[in-house]
Write a protein that holds these residues in place. Structure first.
Motif, short mmCIF file in Angstrom:
data_model
loop_
_atom_site.label_atom_id
_atom_site.label_comp_id
_atom_site.label_asym_id
_atom_site.label_seq_id
_atom_site.Cartn_x
_atom_site.Cartn_y
_atom_site.Cartn_z
N ASP A 106 0.71 -1.25 -0.01
CA ASP A 106 0.10 -0.06 0.00
C ASP A 106 0.88 1.17 -0.08
OD1 ASP A 106 -1.70 2.03 0.32
OD2 ASP A 106 -2.84 1.24 2.14
N PRO A 107 0.95 1.89 -1.30
CA PRO A 107 1.88 3.16 -1.30
C PRO A 107 1.29 4.34 -0.64
CG PRO A 107 1.65 2.10 -3.40
CD PRO A 107 0.70 1.48 -2.38
N GLY A 108 0.07 4.30 -0.12
CA GLY A 108 -0.54 5.50 0.71
C GLY A 108 -1.08 6.23 -0.40
N THR A 109 -1.38 7.67 0.15
CA THR A 109 -2.25 8.57 -0.60
C THR A 109 -1.24 9.61 -1.08
OG1 THR A 109 -2.69 9.67 1.53
CG2 THR A 109 -4.07 8.14 1.13
N SER A 110 -1.88 10.72 -1.71
CA SER A 110 -1.24 11.64 -2.36
C SER A 110 -0.75 12.53 -1.29
CB SER A 110 -2.08 12.59 -3.44
OG SER A 110 -2.32 11.85 -4.53
N ALA A 111 -1.48 12.72 -0.13
CA ALA A 111 -1.00 13.52 1.14
C ALA A 111 0.19 12.86 1.82
CB ALA A 111 -2.07 13.44 2.01
N ASP A 112 0.58 11.54 1.53
CA ASP A 112 1.60 10.75 2.30
C ASP A 112 2.79 10.96 1.15
OD1 ASP A 112 0.18 9.78 4.42
OD2 ASP A 112 -0.81 8.24 2.89
N ALA A 113 2.78 11.32 -0.21
CA ALA A 113 3.83 11.16 -0.96
C ALA A 113 4.86 12.21 -0.64
CB ALA A 113 3.26 11.28 -2.44
N PRO A 115 7.30 15.42 -1.60
CA PRO A 115 7.11 16.54 -2.83
C PRO A 115 7.72 15.93 -4.07
CG PRO A 115 7.91 17.33 -0.40
CD PRO A 115 7.89 15.80 -0.49
N GLY A 116 7.03 16.19 -4.81
CA GLY A 116 7.49 15.91 -6.60
C GLY A 116 7.39 14.50 -6.79
N ALA A 117 6.96 13.62 -5.86
CA ALA A 117 6.81 12.32 -6.14
C ALA A 117 5.53 12.00 -7.09
CB ALA A 117 6.70 11.43 -4.92
N GLY A 118 4.42 12.98 -7.13
CA GLY A 118 3.26 12.59 -7.88
C GLY A 118 2.57 11.55 -7.25
N THR A 119 1.52 11.14 -8.12
CA THR A 119 0.48 10.24 -7.47
C THR A 119 1.13 8.89 -7.25
OG1 THR A 119 -1.20 11.10 -8.65
CG2 THR A 119 -1.74 9.18 -7.70
N PRO A 120 1.00 8.36 -6.13
CA PRO A 120 1.45 7.02 -5.54
C PRO A 120 0.75 5.90 -6.70
CG PRO A 120 0.95 8.22 -3.54
CD PRO A 120 0.06 8.83 -4.66
N PRO A 121 1.54 4.70 -6.83
CA PRO A 121 0.74 3.71 -7.26
C PRO A 121 -0.34 3.11 -6.54
CG PRO A 121 3.22 3.38 -7.21
CD PRO A 121 2.80 4.51 -6.39
N CYS A 156 14.03 1.91 1.97
CA CYS A 156 13.64 3.48 1.69
C CYS A 156 12.33 3.24 0.49
CB CYS A 156 14.78 4.07 1.14
SG CYS A 156 15.98 4.21 2.00
N ALA A 157 12.51 1.98 -0.50
CA ALA A 157 11.48 2.12 -1.51
C ALA A 157 11.18 0.62 -1.88
CB ALA A 157 12.27 2.77 -2.84
N ILE A 158 10.06 0.32 -2.17
CA ILE A 158 9.41 -0.75 -2.52
C ILE A 158 8.87 -0.66 -3.86
CG2 ILE A 158 7.71 -2.62 -2.30
CD1 ILE A 158 7.88 -1.88 0.82
N ASP A 159 9.16 -1.46 -4.74
CA ASP A 159 8.95 -1.51 -6.30
C ASP A 159 9.18 -0.28 -6.68
OD1 ASP A 159 7.68 -2.41 -8.75
OD2 ASP A 159 5.86 -1.82 -7.89
N GLY A 160 10.50 0.45 -6.49
CA GLY A 160 10.85 1.58 -6.92
C GLY A 160 10.28 2.90 -6.36
N TYR A 161 9.29 2.76 -5.45
CA TYR A 161 8.56 3.80 -4.75
C TYR A 161 8.81 4.01 -3.28
CZ TYR A 161 4.96 7.13 -3.60
OH TYR A 161 4.35 8.22 -3.21
N PRO A 162 9.24 5.44 -3.11
CA PRO A 162 9.42 6.53 -3.91
C PRO A 162 10.87 6.50 -4.55
CG PRO A 162 9.79 7.06 -1.53
CD PRO A 162 9.18 5.62 -1.40
N ARG A 163 11.03 7.30 -5.38
CA ARG A 163 12.39 7.05 -6.05
C ARG A 163 13.50 7.93 -5.25
NH1 ARG A 163 10.85 8.81 -12.46
NH2 ARG A 163 9.56 6.91 -12.69
N ALA A 164 13.10 8.64 -4.50
CA ALA A 164 14.14 9.35 -3.49
C ALA A 164 13.66 9.47 -2.30
CB ALA A 164 14.39 10.78 -4.27
N GLY A 165 14.57 10.01 -1.28
CA GLY A 165 14.18 9.97 0.13
C GLY A 165 14.36 8.74 0.93
N CYS A 166 14.40 8.95 2.04
CA CYS A 166 14.41 7.73 3.14
C CYS A 166 14.26 8.24 4.65
CB CYS A 166 15.65 6.82 3.05
SG CYS A 166 15.36 5.28 3.63
N GLY A 167 12.83 8.04 4.97
CA GLY A 167 12.32 8.23 6.43
C GLY A 167 12.47 9.75 6.74
#
Length: 210
Positions: A106-113, A115-121, A156-167
């Motif tokens: 569950d990649p979460g919602t847009s509010a969890d994404a 900045p700049g990550a776009g809409t989660p899968p 930090c990322a599952i299935d490539g999401y998110p592409r950057a950042g970690c915790g």
């Protein structure tokens, strides 16, 4: 200063401190991360062991949720839906030396994404058929590559999401309103209270000496 006056001073100072604690804004931090859960009894329970240590048995459900959540695990956002092994792995037959683990991503919602990550899968559930000794980290790697870890081993990322950042910590807004500097300064308020108490004590002593 008389005992009665000392008691009055102590009560006044206690009241001032209590007011300051109540008025002070509460600053908290949330974190964006993938939290790890296990399905048990039709509900989600926070996983106490890390995925590299936990070895799920055949018929279990691992859950992963990316969200902006408070630190502390149990208060993190849970995966959506109910853990259901049968719907994910019912069509996968058991085999000797192997096991089946349902994995909810569950990649979460847009509010969890971030900045700049776009809409989660979209959230999805998959069935992993892996060796019986596989850890949850190996289960996850089998069904949702690529995984990304930081230098400390944090996922930090599952299935490539998110592409950057970690915790990353994300400062929460103050819980209550206040002035431009976030509330009253402790020193001036306490100083004023002390001056008032001492002035009152000096006045009472002056009246008794007359």
């Amino acid at each position: 200063m008389t005992p009665a006056l000392r008691r009055t001073a102590a009560a006044l100072l206690a009241a001032v401190l209590a007011a300051l604690v109540t008025a002070a804004p509460a600053h908290a931090a949330d974190y964006r991360y993938w939290s790890f859960w296990k399905g048990t009894g039709g509900t989600w329970a926070y996983q106490q062991q890390g995925p590299a240590l936990y070895v799920p048995p055949d018929g279990s459900v691992d859950g992963w949720r990316f969200a902006l959540s408070p630190d502390g695990g149990r208060d993190a956002a849970r995966p959506t839906g109910t853990p259901d092994f049968a719907s994910a792995c019912g069509g996968t037959p058991a085999r000797p030396g192997r096991k089946r683990v349902a994995v909810v991503l569950d990649p979460g919602t847009s509010a969890d994404a971030p900045p700049g990550a776009g809409t989660p899968p979209a959230a999805r559930t998959v069935c992993a058929a892996v060796p019986a000794a596989a850890t949850s980290a190996e289960v996850l790697a089998a069904v949702a590559p690529p995984l990304r870890y930081d230098g400390a081993g944090m996922l930090c990322a599952i299935d490539g999401y998110p592409r950057a950042g970690c915790g990353e910590p994300v400062a929460a807004a103050p819980a209550s309103g206040g002035g431009g500097d976030g509330g009253p300064a402790l020193g001036p308020v306490l100083g004023g209270a002390l001056v008032a108490v001492l002035a009152g004590g000096a006045y009472l002593q002056y009246r008794r000496r007359r």
